[in-house]
Motif scaffolding. Structure first.
Motif, PDB file in Angstrom:
ATOM      1  N   ALA A   1       0.879  -1.169   0.000  1.00  9.40           N
ATOM      2  CA  ALA A   1       0.000   0.000   0.000  1.00  9.40           C
ATOM      3  C   ALA A   1       0.916   1.218   0.000  1.00  9.40           C
ATOM      4  N   PRO A   2       1.438   1.600  -1.165  1.00 13.53           N
ATOM      5  CA  PRO A   2       2.516   2.596  -1.228  1.00 13.53           C
ATOM      6  C   PRO A   2       2.156   3.959  -0.660  1.00 13.53           C
ATOM      7  N   VAL A   3       0.913   4.388  -0.843  1.00 12.79           N
ATOM      8  CA  VAL A   3       0.505   5.704  -0.329  1.00 12.79           C
ATOM      9  C   VAL A   3       0.489   5.685   1.194  1.00 12.79           C
ATOM     10  N   ILE A   4      -0.128   4.657   1.769  1.00  7.92           N
ATOM     11  CA  ILE A   4      -0.189   4.533   3.231  1.00  7.92           C
ATOM     12  C   ILE A   4       1.204   4.428   3.826  1.00  7.92           C
ATOM     13  N   PHE A   5       2.077   3.664   3.208  1.00  4.03           N
ATOM     14  CA  PHE A   5       3.423   3.496   3.736  1.00  4.03           C
ATOM     15  C   PHE A   5       4.223   4.788   3.636  1.00  4.03           C
ATOM     16  N   ALA A   6       3.989   5.562   2.584  1.00  2.00           N
ATOM     17  CA  ALA A   6       4.656   6.865   2.472  1.00  2.00           C
ATOM     18  C   ALA A   6       4.177   7.809   3.568  1.00  2.00           C
ATOM     19  N   LEU A   7       2.877   7.812   3.813  1.00  3.90           N
ATOM     20  CA  LEU A   7       2.329   8.650   4.874  1.00  3.90           C
ATOM     21  C   LEU A   7       2.855   8.224   6.240  1.00  3.90           C
ATOM     22  N   ALA A   8       2.993   6.914   6.439  1.00  4.06           N
ATOM     23  CA  ALA A   8       3.503   6.410   7.712  1.00  4.06           C
ATOM     24  C   ALA A   8       4.947   6.839   7.947  1.00  4.06           C
ATOM     25  N   ARG A   9       5.682   7.047   6.856  1.00  2.51           N
ATOM     26  CA  ARG A   9       7.073   7.513   6.967  1.00  2.51           C
ATOM     27  C   ARG A   9       7.158   9.037   6.963  1.00  2.51           C
ATOM     28  N   SER A  10       5.985   9.688   6.996  1.00  2.00           N
ATOM     29  CA  SER A  10       5.906  11.155   6.959  1.00  2.00           C
ATOM     30  C   SER A  10       6.533  11.716   5.685  1.00  2.00           C
ATOM     31  N   GLU A  11       6.381  10.974   4.582  1.00  2.00           N
ATOM     32  CA  GLU A  11       6.884  11.401   3.285  1.00  2.00           C
ATOM     33  C   GLU A  11       5.722  11.814   2.388  1.00  2.00           C
ATOM     34  N   SER A  12       6.021  12.508   1.324  1.00  2.00           N
ATOM     35  CA  SER A  12       4.992  12.881   0.355  1.00  2.00           C
ATOM     36  C   SER A  12       4.520  11.642  -0.397  1.00  2.00           C
ATOM     37  N   ALA A  13       3.214  11.469  -0.457  1.00  2.00           N
ATOM     38  CA  ALA A  13       2.642  10.306  -1.138  1.00  2.00           C
ATOM     39  C   ALA A  13       2.173  10.643  -2.541  1.00  2.00           C
ATOM     40  N   LEU A  14       2.453  11.871  -2.989  1.00  2.00           N
ATOM     41  CA  LEU A  14       1.927  12.336  -4.278  1.00  2.00           C
ATOM     42  C   LEU A  14       2.452  11.504  -5.443  1.00  2.00           C
ATOM     43  N   LYS A  15       3.730  11.144  -5.412  1.00  2.00           N
ATOM     44  CA  LYS A  15       4.319  10.368  -6.502  1.00  2.00           C
ATOM     45  C   LYS A  15       3.623   9.022  -6.644  1.00  2.00           C
ATOM     46  N   GLU A  16       3.421   8.324  -5.513  1.00  2.00           N
ATOM     47  CA  GLU A  16       2.752   7.022  -5.557  1.00  2.00           C
ATOM     48  C   GLU A  16       1.300   7.164  -5.992  1.00  2.00           C
ATOM     49  N   LEU A  17       0.655   8.231  -5.524  1.00  2.00           N
ATOM     50  CA  LEU A  17      -0.760   8.433  -5.848  1.00  2.00           C
ATOM     51  C   LEU A  17      -0.966   8.714  -7.328  1.00  2.00           C
ATOM     52  N   LYS A  18      -0.072   9.490  -7.935  1.00  2.00           N
ATOM     53  CA  LYS A  18      -0.193   9.820  -9.355  1.00  2.00           C
ATOM     54  C   LYS A  18      -0.185   8.563 -10.226  1.00  2.00           C
ATOM     55  N   GLN A  19       0.618   7.567  -9.834  1.00  2.00           N
ATOM     56  CA  GLN A  19       0.722   6.339 -10.621  1.00  2.00           C
ATOM     57  C   GLN A  19      -0.551   5.491 -10.547  1.00  2.00           C
ATOM     58  N   GLN A  20      -1.405   5.781  -9.568  1.00  2.00           N
ATOM     59  CA  GLN A  20      -2.593   4.959  -9.356  1.00  2.00           C
ATOM     60  C   GLN A  20      -3.870   5.570  -9.916  1.00  2.00           C
ATOM     61  N   ILE A  21      -3.854   6.867 -10.204  1.00  2.00           N
ATOM     62  CA  ILE A  21      -5.092   7.563 -10.551  1.00  2.00           C
ATOM     63  C   ILE A  21      -5.720   7.025 -11.837  1.00  2.00           C
ATOM     64  N   ILE A  22      -4.953   6.969 -12.915  1.00  2.00           N
ATOM     65  CA  ILE A  22      -5.511   6.530 -14.205  1.00  2.00           C
ATOM     66  C   ILE A  22      -5.985   5.076 -14.161  1.00  2.00           C
ATOM     67  N   PRO A  23      -5.176   4.124 -13.656  1.00  2.00           N
ATOM     68  CA  PRO A  23      -5.676   2.747 -13.560  1.00  2.00           C
ATOM     69  C   PRO A  23      -6.936   2.626 -12.703  1.00  2.00           C
ATOM     70  N   ALA A  24      -7.004   3.404 -11.601  1.00  2.00           N
ATOM     71  CA  ALA A  24      -8.186   3.359 -10.748  1.00  2.00           C
ATOM     72  C   ALA A  24      -9.413   3.882 -11.490  1.00  2.00           C
ATOM     73  N   LEU A  25      -9.252   4.965 -12.248  1.00  2.00           N
ATOM     74  CA  LEU A  25     -10.364   5.517 -13.031  1.00  2.00           C
ATOM     75  C   LEU A  25     -10.865   4.511 -14.060  1.00  2.00           C
ATOM     76  N   ILE A  26      -9.932   3.929 -14.804  1.00  2.00           N
ATOM     77  CA  ILE A  26     -10.313   2.977 -15.855  1.00  2.00           C
ATOM     78  C   ILE A  26     -10.983   1.750 -15.246  1.00  2.00           C
ATOM     79  N   GLY A  27     -10.352   1.183 -14.221  1.00  2.00           N
ATOM     80  CA  GLY A  27     -10.903  -0.014 -13.592  1.00  2.00           C
ATOM     81  C   GLY A  27     -12.250   0.241 -12.941  1.00  2.00           C
ATOM     82  N   GLY A  28     -12.391   1.382 -12.263  1.00  2.00           N
ATOM     83  CA  GLY A  28     -13.642   1.685 -11.596  1.00  2.00           C
ATOM     84  C   GLY A  28     -14.784   1.919 -12.565  1.00  2.00           C
ATOM     85  N   ILE A  29     -14.519   2.652 -13.637  1.00  2.71           N
ATOM     86  CA  ILE A  29     -15.569   2.922 -14.621  1.00  2.71           C
ATOM     87  C   ILE A  29     -15.994   1.637 -15.329  1.00  2.71           C
ATOM     88  N   ILE A  30     -15.021   0.835 -15.731  1.00  2.00           N
ATOM     89  CA  ILE A  30     -15.348  -0.435 -16.398  1.00  2.00           C
ATOM     90  C   ILE A  30     -16.149  -1.334 -15.459  1.00  2.00           C
TER      91      ILE A  30
END
Length: 254
Positions: A76-105
């Protein structure tokens, strides 16, 4: 210090999953209203017991996922980044498009599948389903987050590890068939888990009803499992939420 750092992602996962459990509490009285028998306990006590039982199950699945996901390369890359007090934006960006496509389908498939089977489903089930329709926030929190923690983070992670240990030598690279098998099994369990509620809403059990509940929910489970495997847990969570949004919008147009 290391123990605390290792616990932090699990605490975050349990917390967001617990929000989903709380969101379903207002639905319990509505579900109980379909029971013909006299309730052995007050509605309030049943709600408390339900929250307690669901919390224990969530805690177990968060722990199982935390133990076995790292053994099989799931994360869970976003959660683990947050747990390390790091920016999770990089991990989140990689997930947005696949999540949109998968969710809509996934959302469109369930709508089309329901439309194809609706004339064969018991009328009592359809009318009860309209009366018991969860609010949007329950669909987002419990459906989108809690169910993904239970099924993907917990069960799927464990099944991948179990399949790997049964079919390969320890220490060898994990092959794709272990993930595919685990995606299928966890998705079918996800579909089967919806049967008790469906049966409580319908006085008769029909083949189309069972097919709709199992196949409709399992189909999205295949998508969510793949996204968890390839992109991370948050991608599956996002897709699950988007699938619900797609179904809400689609039902509005229908």
């Amino acid at each position: 210090m290391n123990i605390k750092m290792n616990l932090k992602p699990s605490i975050l996962l349990f917390f967001i999953g617990f929000l989903g459990i709380i969101s379903i509490v207002p639905l319990i009285p509505q579900l109980l209203s379909f029971q013909s028998e006299v309730l052995p306990l007050s509605v309030e006590m049943i709600q408390i017991i339900s929250v307690a039982q669901s919390s224990v199950l969530l805690l177990l699945m968060v722990w199982i996922g935390s133990v076995f996901s790292k053994k099989v390369g799931l994360t869970a890359p976003v959660i683990f980044a947050l747990a390390r007090s790091e920016s999770a934006l990089k991990e989140l960006k990689q997930q947005i498009i696949p999540a949109l496509i998968g969710g809509i389908i996934g959302g469109i498939f369930i709508l089309v599948f329901l439309g194809a089977l609706s004339s064969y489903l018991p009328k009592e089930f359809l009318s009860a389903g309209e009366k018991l329709a969860p609010p949007w926030y329950t669909k987002m929190l419990y459906g989108g987050i809690t169910e993904e923690l239970l099924i993907r983070w917990g069960l799927m992670s464990f099944f991948v590890w179990g399949s790997y240990r049964l079919t390969q030598k320890n220490g060898s690279d994990i092959r794709a068939h272990n993930y595919i098998f685990s995606i299928i099994i966890s998705a079918l369990i996800f579909g089967l888990a919806h049967l008790p509620v469906a049966f409580s809403l319908s006085p008769e059990t029909t083949t189309p009803l069972v097919a709709y509940i199992i196949l409709g929910n399992s189909a999205f489970g295949f998508i969510a499992g793949y996204l968890y495997w390839k992109y991370g847990l948050e991608c599956a969570i996002g897709a699950h939420m988007i699938a619900h949004i797609t179904m809400i919008v689609g039902a509005g147009f229908a």
